[in-house]
Design an enzyme around this catalytic site. Structure first.
Site, short mmCIF file in Angstrom:
data_model
loop_
_atom_site.label_atom_id
_atom_site.label_comp_id
_atom_site.label_asym_id
_atom_site.label_seq_id
_atom_site.Cartn_x
_atom_site.Cartn_y
_atom_site.Cartn_z
N PRO A 307 0.82 -1.22 0.00
CA PRO A 307 0.00 0.00 0.00
C PRO A 307 0.85 1.27 0.00
O PRO A 307 1.94 1.29 0.56
CB PRO A 307 -0.77 -0.11 1.32
CG PRO A 307 0.14 -0.90 2.22
CD PRO A 307 0.93 -1.82 1.33
N GLY A 308 0.33 2.30 -0.64
CA GLY A 308 1.00 3.61 -0.61
C GLY A 308 0.07 4.65 -0.03
O GLY A 308 0.29 5.22 1.03
N ARG A 309 -1.05 4.86 -0.76
CA ARG A 309 -2.02 5.90 -0.40
C ARG A 309 -2.47 5.84 1.06
O ARG A 309 -2.52 6.86 1.74
CB ARG A 309 -3.23 5.72 -1.32
CG ARG A 309 -4.37 6.67 -1.15
CD ARG A 309 -5.54 6.22 -2.04
NE ARG A 309 -5.07 5.70 -3.30
CZ ARG A 309 -5.05 6.37 -4.44
NH1 ARG A 309 -5.54 7.59 -4.49
NH2 ARG A 309 -4.59 5.83 -5.54
N CYS A 381 -3.46 27.66 -16.95
CA CYS A 381 -4.24 28.05 -18.13
C CYS A 381 -5.08 26.89 -18.66
O CYS A 381 -4.93 26.47 -19.81
CB CYS A 381 -3.30 28.56 -19.21
SG CYS A 381 -2.38 29.98 -18.65
N GLU A 382 -5.91 26.32 -17.83
CA GLU A 382 -6.81 25.23 -18.20
C GLU A 382 -8.08 25.42 -17.39
O GLU A 382 -8.01 25.62 -16.17
CB GLU A 382 -6.24 23.87 -17.77
CG GLU A 382 -4.92 23.47 -18.36
CD GLU A 382 -5.05 22.91 -19.76
OE1 GLU A 382 -6.14 22.42 -20.11
OE2 GLU A 382 -4.06 22.97 -20.48
C1 LIG Z 1 1.79 -2.42 -8.51
C2 LIG Z 1 1.31 -1.43 -7.53
N1 LIG Z 1 1.41 -1.70 -6.22
C3 LIG Z 1 0.98 -0.83 -5.29
C4 LIG Z 1 0.42 0.37 -5.63
C5 LIG Z 1 -0.03 1.31 -4.55
O1 LIG Z 1 -1.37 1.60 -4.61
P1 LIG Z 1 -2.05 2.47 -3.46
O2 LIG Z 1 -1.21 3.68 -3.28
O3 LIG Z 1 -3.39 2.79 -3.97
O4 LIG Z 1 -2.07 1.63 -2.23
C6 LIG Z 1 0.27 0.70 -6.99
C7 LIG Z 1 -0.36 1.97 -7.40
O5 LIG Z 1 -0.47 2.34 -8.51
C8 LIG Z 1 0.74 -0.22 -7.96
O6 LIG Z 1 0.64 0.04 -9.26
#
Ligand SMILES: Cc1ncc(COP(=O)(O)O)c(C=O)c1O
Length: 462
Positions: A307-309, A381-382
């Site tokens: 996960p990142g988000r 400018c959009e």
């Molecule tokens: C292969 C892969 N893993 C993990 C992530 C992380 O996703 P998130 O930030 O939504 O948890 C992404 C996001 O594009 C991804 O492409």
């Protein structure tokens, strides 16, 4: 106006889950984050400004790791959490997540360089991407990267050349398209068939056979990422079941110790978003894997998620200064107040890219004036340069107000651009009443420095 948007009882409130846990209004009505006032941040660092609450990132990283480790342990398995660096990467964030026990996933030579500069152990890095350049693969193999997620037969051929004669085989996983269409924006769904990532199950069988013929490669498992900003667990569970089916079949050709289920756990961008509680999500996903493994009579492999988000998104707040305020008649007596800020699609491309919804608050003061329907727009400018499509802000919103957009920790800084030659904002970390720059902002000189025709950089300063 989106159907979900309601006139708030109080257009100053900070919705729980959307703002970092440390966000509060002080006695004078102004915003404070981790004990640092937004006005002080503006005075010291200017606007636009990305602010990242360090403890929020750390707590979230720790929580995700604990949730998946506990869920896996119930089935006698291990779990590893990779932080998906594409959401937001800087050396400082690499250090925070590493200290919280997370590995890191990168998807370019640039991200790899930042992770290494942040002190990440090569063995705790994963490398993704549908078109990794030969030089990127070479570098990854050279530094002893923990694993590479293979995305095409071409990549297998490249890796075969690069690893020829290697003393230790390079560990690789196969990215599989499980055919699950996650319920999210089309550009965020990544495991349905008609897109660029991964192998169909049939193609993955071919890929596995090829990899197993290459002496320099060790196939350690399968990977799938079904998409991003997903709230429920059913897509993950369905995808995991398909992945386990293939995993079970491929076990006949050799061991596969790892199953990587990707990332994509959703967050609250506005008060109506209801993402799953991470502990419940982890339990449901891991239980789905365990059930599928039991059905196939195989042990649960070591699990990985990336996960990142969910780790950085809610920890970030972007500060802007309001420049102009313009009421626009929409007909039928409806008026929308266009509030222009000093940033826009160059620091947050998500509304333009995905139609992403955000919320906003005036944070230099509180106001008791009745809320007015507003649209927060940038300076580019959009006409699609929208920061917050619809929000109720106090009706006395005015030039000079400081405006904050929460939940901007993920995919804002990392997707930022220099459109209209806008210098990209600094990133400031806040913790325990202190603020420090973790990525400096760009200057016009930085931008001019790339132009081969500029002989005197300061000529361009306004
Ligand atoms: C292969 C892969 N893993 C993990 C992530 C992380 O996703 P998130 O930030 O939504 O948890 C992404 C996001 O594009 C991804 O492409």
């Amino acid at each position: 106006m989106p159907a979900w948007l309601e006139v708030p009882a109080d257009a100053n409130d900070l919705a729980a889950g959307v703002w970092p846990a440390s966000a509060r209004r002080t006695a004078d009505g102004a915003l404070e984050l981790a004990g640092v006032s937004a006005a002080a941040l503006q005075a010291s660092f200017g606007t636009p400004l990305y602010v990242l609450d360090e403890d929020e990132v750390r707590v979230r990283a720790r929580r995700v790791r604990a949730a998946f480790c506990a869920a896996a342990a119930r089935h006698g398995a291990d779990a590893r959490v990779y932080y998906a660096g594409k959401a937001f990467l800087s050396t400082e964030v690499v250090r925070w997540v590493a200290e919280e026990g997370l590995a890191v996933d990168v998807c370019s030579a640039g991200e790899l360089a930042v992770a290494l500069a942040g002190g990440a152990e090569p063995a705790r890095l994963g490398f993704h991407g549908n078109n990794k350049r030969p030089a990127e693969l070479r570098r990854a193999v050279e530094i002893g990267i923990g694993s590479i997620v293979v995305d095409s037969l071409d990549e297998i051929s490249r890796l075969a050349e690069i690893t020829a004669g290697a003393a230790v085989p390079q560990r690789v996983l196969i990215r599989v398209n499980t055919g699950i269409h996650a319920e999210t924006h089309d550009f965020l769904a990544t495991a349905h068939e008609d897109q660029k990532f991964g192998f169909s199950p049939d193609a993955a069988r071919v890929a596995a056979a090829r990899i197993r013929e290459v002496p320099g490669l060790a196939l350690i498992g399968l990977h799938c990422h079904i998409g991003s900003q997903i709230f429920g667990s059913s897509g993950f569970a369905a995808s995991a079941a398909r992945l386990v089916e293939l995993h079970a079949e491929l076990l006949s050709g050799g061991d596969l110790p790892v199953l990587n289920l990707g990332g994509g756990f959703g967050i609250a961008y506005t008060r109506v978003d209801t993402p799953a509680v991470i502990e419940e999500l982890a339990d449901r996903i891991v239980d789905a894997v365990a059930d599928a493994c039991a059905a196939h009579g195989i042990p649960v492999p070591a699990l990985a998620v990336e996960p990142g988000r969910t780790i950085v998104g809610p920890a970030g707040v972007t500060l802007y200064e309001v420049g102009t305020v313009k009421p626009v008649e929409l007909g039928d007596g409806l008026v929308r107040t266009y509030v222009s800020v000093d940033g826009g699609m160059s620091d947050n491309a998500r509304p333009a890219l995905y139609g992403a919804q955000y919320s906003a608050r005036i944070v230099s003061r509180a106001s008791s004036v009745a809320p007015a329907l507003a649209r927060v727009v940038g300076s580019h400018c959009e006409s699609g340069d929208i920061v917050v499509e619809a929000e109720y802000l106090p009706g006395d919103v005015a030039p000079g107000d400081l405006l904050a957009v929460p939940a901007t920790g993920a995919y804002c800084f990392s997707l930022s651009s220099n459109y209209n030659y806008a210098p990209r904002p600094a990133v400031v970390a806040v913790r325990d009443g202190r603020a420090r720059v973790i990525v400096r902002g760009e200057t016009v000189d930085d931008l001019l420095a790339r132009d081969a025709g500029v002989t005197s950089p300061t000529k361009g300063e306004a």
